[in-house]
Design an enzyme around this catalytic site. Structure first.
Site, PDB file in Angstrom:
ATOM      1  N   PRO A 147      -4.829  -3.788  10.637  1.00 43.42           N
ATOM      2  CA  PRO A 147      -4.353  -4.089   9.286  1.00 43.42           C
ATOM      3  C   PRO A 147      -3.931  -5.547   9.149  1.00 43.42           C
ATOM      4  O   PRO A 147      -3.695  -6.244  10.151  1.00 43.42           O
ATOM      5  CB  PRO A 147      -3.149  -3.137   9.114  1.00 43.42           C
ATOM      6  CG  PRO A 147      -3.324  -2.094  10.184  1.00 43.42           C
ATOM      7  CD  PRO A 147      -4.031  -2.765  11.308  1.00 43.42           C
ATOM      8  N   LYS A 152      -3.611 -10.752  14.531  1.00 44.46           N
ATOM      9  CA  LYS A 152      -4.928 -10.922  15.149  1.00 44.46           C
ATOM     10  C   LYS A 152      -5.220 -12.397  15.415  1.00 44.46           C
ATOM     11  O   LYS A 152      -5.655 -12.764  16.511  1.00 44.46           O
ATOM     12  CB  LYS A 152      -6.009 -10.311  14.246  1.00 44.46           C
ATOM     13  CG  LYS A 152      -5.823  -8.815  14.006  1.00 44.46           C
ATOM     14  CD  LYS A 152      -6.934  -8.236  13.156  1.00 44.46           C
ATOM     15  CE  LYS A 152      -6.860  -8.717  11.710  1.00 44.46           C
ATOM     16  NZ  LYS A 152      -5.655  -8.233  11.004  1.00 44.46           N
ATOM     17  N   THR A 153      -4.987 -13.251  14.430  1.00 42.71           N
ATOM     18  CA  THR A 153      -5.215 -14.686  14.613  1.00 42.71           C
ATOM     19  C   THR A 153      -4.268 -15.254  15.663  1.00 42.71           C
ATOM     20  O   THR A 153      -4.653 -16.093  16.483  1.00 42.71           O
ATOM     21  CB  THR A 153      -5.023 -15.423  13.279  1.00 42.71           C
ATOM     22  OG1 THR A 153      -5.871 -14.845  12.284  1.00 42.71           O
ATOM     23  CG2 THR A 153      -5.355 -16.899  13.422  1.00 42.71           C
ATOM     24  N   GLU A 406      19.369   9.054  -8.590  1.00 41.04           N
ATOM     25  CA  GLU A 406      19.374   8.503  -7.232  1.00 41.04           C
ATOM     26  C   GLU A 406      20.319   9.282  -6.323  1.00 41.04           C
ATOM     27  O   GLU A 406      20.044   9.429  -5.119  1.00 41.04           O
ATOM     28  CB  GLU A 406      19.753   7.021  -7.263  1.00 41.04           C
ATOM     29  CG  GLU A 406      18.828   6.138  -8.086  1.00 41.04           C
ATOM     30  CD  GLU A 406      17.374   6.262  -7.669  1.00 41.04           C
ATOM     31  OE1 GLU A 406      17.097   6.531  -6.481  1.00 41.04           O
ATOM     32  OE2 GLU A 406      16.496   6.092  -8.541  1.00 41.04           O
TER      33      GLU A 406
END
Length: 583
Positions: A147, A152-153, A406
């Site tokens: 993802p 990755k780089t 909430e």
């Protein structure tokens, strides 16, 4: 007087004919020489006559000048055309050479198992000559899939920094071009530069980011369908020409059959030696989050030989990443790494860096020189939901209804998700949400059971249950909650969690098909059952909902300790805590 016989006359005729045939080539050569001599003499005569006669001389000079001008114009156009394509074929490549500032494996945090795999590639790059001497071929390609934001780089740069070899980074989209043929020229020039660096340093790395921009599958698409609107010259054939060139450059075919390769082969043949094998020491690293669309030719052995899946870090990995960034950022003692890890399940390294940076910015604009946990809680929902946008003129009725909604979520989370930590409850608008409840598991789940998913639905329905319980009506505030419930129900159907008559994962609903009528009926029944279950739980703990809502109206935002203290004191029926919603 004697007469020759018939046979003798025939032999004599044959010999005469043979002599005539032998004389003909010689005669042709003599006549050719005479003809060329006459033509040269005639041409010289014409030239002398032309130069002697002024008008003819002027015409010849004019024609000669016109021809020279035309030749210069053609040469200029050719030079312009070549120069244009030379400049267009220059790709936007970022180069990092050994000795320049870079990163190493010490800077890559959060996923040590990936580092261990990468160390093998580094060892192979450093000892590539020895590996070749052993008869092996060096690794051609490495594919990093995962993802966005998972690093990755960063991993590719760390491999380059550890190996001590040149690193060429290029964005795949920058290899595309308007004119057909320019894109492949960019690829060829890039690899030529990488091979030149590999000869000097022993090896080199070409990193292609967003590989799917040029590596999409070519299956079922014809060339005519990919031509541009103006024909093949402008944008012809999309990126398929790029992909073909990339495949050839990765396989090294151009090294073995190019002009230089042929000249080298001829030189070695003259020496009587066998030409050496071409050097293939360029490692191509591709990064993509769409490996499913890549062409099969890219993924076969010999191209991208290895694939590493770079996913979101685990709990321990997030701890390592957060500590790495906190060591570089000013913060106080309220920032506990253990707590930050629990608050950020599923976060990528890019997410963590962004959240901490936003927390530091918030502290700066509040006049402080270091960030606190309060700043972190401020930045976290902005990243997950949207920008903080309080509504100063909200009516008391809307504020009360938001607080009840909430509070219903918070009490449901407290009852049905006791392993979660409720870190924040707010009725301040973030993005499109008028309020929200942040709760995260203290330990990550890798297997989700049917009971877990039903409990998730109960928590999502906590707001709708509170609306119906306290106001006897439904409100639009539950829209996003119901979309979440629908998503969970669809996911349950896809993994065959509904035991309806005749239903199976094959006949009920696939990945992209609509559910059957039987399945829709089962979903509705489960939804009604869980909504009633949640309303019953809130009714039995009505005081907790009212108390939490009243405090929310006053303070608007509550942190984890405040919420826990209120609910611990006001929850009356704790027998529901930890019990499955379907039980």
């Amino acid at each position: 007087m004697t007469r020759r016989s018939g046979a003798s006359e025939q032999e004599h005729g044959a010999r005469s004919l043979e002599l005539t045939e032998r004389q003909r080539p010689r005669a042709r050569r003599i006549w050719g020489i005479v003809k060329r001599t006459l033509l040269v003499l005639i041409l010289l005569g014409v030239i002398v006559a032309a130069f002697s006669y002024r008008p003819v001389f002027q015409v010849l000079v004019s024609l000669l000048g016109l021809g020279l001008q035309l030749a210069i114009a053609v040469a200029f156009m050719i030079i312009q055309f070549v120069a244009l394509f030379w400049f267009l074929s220059r790709s936007r490549t970022y180069e990092i050479y050994p000795g320049m500032e870079g990163i190493t494996f010490d800077d890559y945090r959060g996923q040590p198992e990936l580092v261990e795999q990468a160390r093998q590639f580094v060892a192979l790059l450093r000892g590539v000559k020895q590996f070749e001497e052993m008869g092996g071929e060096p690794l051609t390609g490495l594919l990093l899939e995962g993802p966005p934001g998972t690093g990755k780089t960063w991993l590719g740069q760390a491999i380059s920094g550890e190996a001590g070899v040149p690193f060429f980074f290029v964005d795949a989209s920058s290899l595309q071009a308007m004119f057909i043929g320019v894109g492949p020229m960019k690829v060829m020039r890039m690899y030529a530069k990488a091979r030149k660096a590999a000869k000097e340093y022993g090896a080199s790395i070409v990193f292609i980011d967003e590989l799917d921009a040029i590596g999409q599958s070519r299956g079922g698409v014809s060339g005519t369908e990919q031509r541009g609107p103006l024909g093949g010259f402008f944008g012809g054939y999309g990126s398929f020409g790029l992909l073909s060139t990339l495949l050839i450059e990765m396989s090294g075919f151009s090294l073995e059959h190019g002009l230089l390769a042929r000249l080298k082969a001829r030189f070695y043949r003259l020496l009587g030696k066998k030409p050496p094998r071409p050097v293939k020491r360029v490692l191509t690293i591709g990064a993509t989050n769409r490996v499913d669309v890549l062409d099969p030719a890219l993924l076969r052995p010999g191209r991208f030989d290895k694939k590493i899946t770079v996913g979101a870090p685990t709990l321990e990995g997030r701890k390592d990443i957060l500590q790495y960034y906190l060591d570089k950022m000013a913060h106080d003692d309220t920032l506990d790494v253990e707590q930050l890890v629990i608050d950020t399940p599923g976060a990528t390294p890019a997410d963590l860096k962004y959240i901490l940076n936003e927390a530091l910015r918030h502290a700066l604009f509040e006049g402080r020189d270091r960030m606190s946990y309060r700043d972190f809680l401020y930045a976290l929902p902005e990243h997950a939901i949207g920008l903080r946008q309080p509504i100063p003129n909200m009516s008391e009725r809307d504020k009360r209804m938001t607080a009840i909604h909430e509070a219903g979520h918070a009490v449901a989370a407290y009852l049905y998700k006791p392993e979660d930590r409720i870190s924040r409850v707010t009725i301040v608008r973030y993005g499109d949400a008028l309020g929200h409840v942040s709760h995260t598991p203290r330990r990550e789940r890798y297997h989700v059971t049917q009971e877990d998913m039903e409990n998730d639905i109960c928590v999502a329905l906590g707001g709708r249950a509170a609306d119906e319980l306290f106001y006897n009506t439904a409100t639009t505030g539950a829209y996003s909650d119901l979309m979440g419930v629908r998503h969970i129900l669809m996911r349950m159907a896809q993994v065959a969690m509904f035991e309806t008559l005749g239903f199976s994962i094959f006949t009920g609903m696939g990945q992209d098909t609509e559910p059957s009528e039987e399945l829709l009926k089962a979903m509705d029944e489960l939804y009604v059952k869980l909504l009633e279950r949640t309303k019953e739980a809130l009714q039995r703990n009505r005081v907790a909902v009212e108390t939490l809502a009243a405090v929310l109206e006053e303070k608007e935002e509550l942190d984890a300790e405040e919420v826990k203290r209120i609910l611990d004191l006001t929850i009356e029926d704790k027998t529901l805590q930890g019990v499955s919603a379907s039980s």
